[in-house]
Design a protein around this motif. Sequence first.
Motif, PDB file in Angstrom:
ATOM      1  N   ASN A   1      18.249   6.376  58.252  1.00  0.00           N
ATOM      2  CA  ASN A   1      18.822   5.488  57.183  1.00  0.00           C
ATOM      3  C   ASN A   1      18.231   5.903  55.787  1.00  0.00           C
ATOM      4  OD1 ASN A   1      20.539   3.525  56.782  1.00  0.00           O
ATOM      5  ND2 ASN A   1      19.338   2.044  56.959  1.00  0.00           N
ATOM      6  N   ALA A   2      17.510   6.804  55.672  1.00  0.00           N
ATOM      7  CA  ALA A   2      16.811   7.447  54.405  1.00  0.00           C
ATOM      8  C   ALA A   2      17.946   7.863  53.600  1.00  0.00           C
ATOM      9  CB  ALA A   2      15.913   8.408  54.474  1.00  0.00           C
ATOM     10  N   ALA A   3      17.723   7.274  52.213  1.00  0.00           N
ATOM     11  CA  ALA A   3      18.851   7.915  51.294  1.00  0.00           C
ATOM     12  C   ALA A   3      18.834   9.612  50.958  1.00  0.00           C
ATOM     13  CB  ALA A   3      18.614   7.301  49.877  1.00  0.00           C
ATOM     14  N   ILE A   4      20.031  10.301  50.934  1.00  0.00           N
ATOM     15  CA  ILE A   4      19.916  11.714  50.645  1.00  0.00           C
ATOM     16  C   ILE A   4      20.967  11.849  49.457  1.00  0.00           C
ATOM     17  CG2 ILE A   4      20.627  13.751  51.488  1.00  0.00           C
ATOM     18  CD1 ILE A   4      19.585  12.911  54.318  1.00  0.00           C
ATOM     19  N   LEU A   5      20.561  12.447  48.394  1.00  0.00           N
ATOM     20  CA  LEU A   5      21.455  13.025  47.348  1.00  0.00           C
ATOM     21  C   LEU A   5      22.082  14.340  47.710  1.00  0.00           C
ATOM     22  CD1 LEU A   5      22.598  12.048  44.774  1.00  0.00           C
ATOM     23  CD2 LEU A   5      20.799  13.208  43.391  1.00  0.00           C
ATOM     24  N   LEU A   6      23.355  14.410  47.501  1.00  0.00           N
ATOM     25  CA  LEU A   6      23.992  15.836  47.831  1.00  0.00           C
ATOM     26  C   LEU A   6      24.730  16.278  46.385  1.00  0.00           C
ATOM     27  CD1 LEU A   6      25.114  18.153  49.617  1.00  0.00           C
ATOM     28  CD2 LEU A   6      26.683  16.532  50.433  1.00  0.00           C
TER      29      LEU A   6
ATOM     30  N   LEU B   1      15.071  13.051  49.721  1.00  0.00           N
ATOM     31  CA  LEU B   1      15.776  14.661  49.901  1.00  0.00           C
ATOM     32  C   LEU B   1      16.810  14.668  49.237  1.00  0.00           C
ATOM     33  CD1 LEU B   1      15.753  16.968  52.017  1.00  0.00           C
ATOM     34  CD2 LEU B   1      16.913  15.570  53.321  1.00  0.00           C
ATOM     35  N   ILE B   2      17.099  15.885  48.571  1.00  0.00           N
ATOM     36  CA  ILE B   2      18.140  16.514  47.838  1.00  0.00           C
ATOM     37  C   ILE B   2      18.682  17.720  48.199  1.00  0.00           C
ATOM     38  CG2 ILE B   2      18.953  16.725  45.603  1.00  0.00           C
ATOM     39  CD1 ILE B   2      17.043  14.932  44.195  1.00  0.00           C
TER      40      ILE B   2
ATOM     41  N   THR C   1       9.837  14.595  45.715  1.00  0.00           N
ATOM     42  CA  THR C   1      11.197  14.623  46.290  1.00  0.00           C
ATOM     43  C   THR C   1      11.240  16.039  46.712  1.00  0.00           C
ATOM     44  OG1 THR C   1      12.256  13.240  44.454  1.00  0.00           O
ATOM     45  CG2 THR C   1      13.689  14.620  45.516  1.00  0.00           C
ATOM     46  N   HIS C   2      11.787  16.142  48.040  1.00  0.00           N
ATOM     47  CA  HIS C   2      12.161  17.329  48.730  1.00  0.00           C
ATOM     48  C   HIS C   2      13.427  17.930  48.439  1.00  0.00           C
ATOM     49  CE1 HIS C   2      10.719  19.905  51.912  1.00  0.00           C
ATOM     50  NE2 HIS C   2      11.878  19.928  52.407  1.00  0.00           N
TER      51      HIS C   2
ATOM     52  N   ALA D   1      16.674  20.962  57.898  1.00  0.00           N
ATOM     53  CA  ALA D   1      15.995  20.434  56.634  1.00  0.00           C
ATOM     54  C   ALA D   1      15.440  18.985  56.468  1.00  0.00           C
ATOM     55  CB  ALA D   1      17.101  20.677  55.643  1.00  0.00           C
ATOM     56  N   LEU D   2      15.695  18.272  57.535  1.00  0.00           N
ATOM     57  CA  LEU D   2      15.322  16.788  57.616  1.00  0.00           C
ATOM     58  C   LEU D   2      13.907  17.033  57.959  1.00  0.00           C
ATOM     59  CD1 LEU D   2      18.550  15.303  59.338  1.00  0.00           C
ATOM     60  CD2 LEU D   2      18.123  15.449  56.712  1.00  0.00           C
ATOM     61  N   ILE D   3      13.505  17.870  58.562  1.00  0.00           N
ATOM     62  CA  ILE D   3      12.222  17.945  59.154  1.00  0.00           C
ATOM     63  C   ILE D   3      11.141  18.907  58.151  1.00  0.00           C
ATOM     64  CG2 ILE D   3      10.708  18.999  60.890  1.00  0.00           C
ATOM     65  CD1 ILE D   3      13.119  19.129  62.588  1.00  0.00           C
ATOM     66  N   TYR D   4      10.267  18.137  57.435  1.00  0.00           N
ATOM     67  CA  TYR D   4       9.323  18.285  56.729  1.00  0.00           C
ATOM     68  C   TYR D   4       8.062  17.726  56.524  1.00  0.00           C
ATOM     69  CZ  TYR D   4      11.460  15.100  53.260  1.00  0.00           C
ATOM     70  OH  TYR D   4      11.726  13.754  52.857  1.00  0.00           O
TER      71      TYR D   4
END
Length: 122
Positions: free
Chosen positions: A5-10, A52-53, A78-79, A119-122
Amino acid sequence: MLPENAAILLIDDEADMCWAVKRILTGKGYQVTMVDTGIQAMEQVQCKHYPLIFLDAKLPDVEGLQLAERIKQIFPDTHIIFLTGYYYRDDPVITTALSKGIIDGFIAKPFRNEDVLNALIY
């Protein structure tokens, strides 16, 4: 792993690419905001925190690495994953950006669903 449910910017100006990435991410419970210019991206990151972006290399108003650098100056935690068909993983531009921490990952277009999910794993 990025919390569900985290916010991701594309940030990408290719509608089909945005649709595909958003579908992969929302299918796993993430909240995805899509923008297609650097101006819109800067407006978004100043209004909301995105851990995450995903960022394309070529946007209509700015080069992706320039935008990544600006975002990292303001939000160093920010990743940023570079998602592009313009470069390859071993390209000196990419290896330099990775080593300097301007970007945190690289995915070449076309990509596999697993590339985006990894990419969600960092």
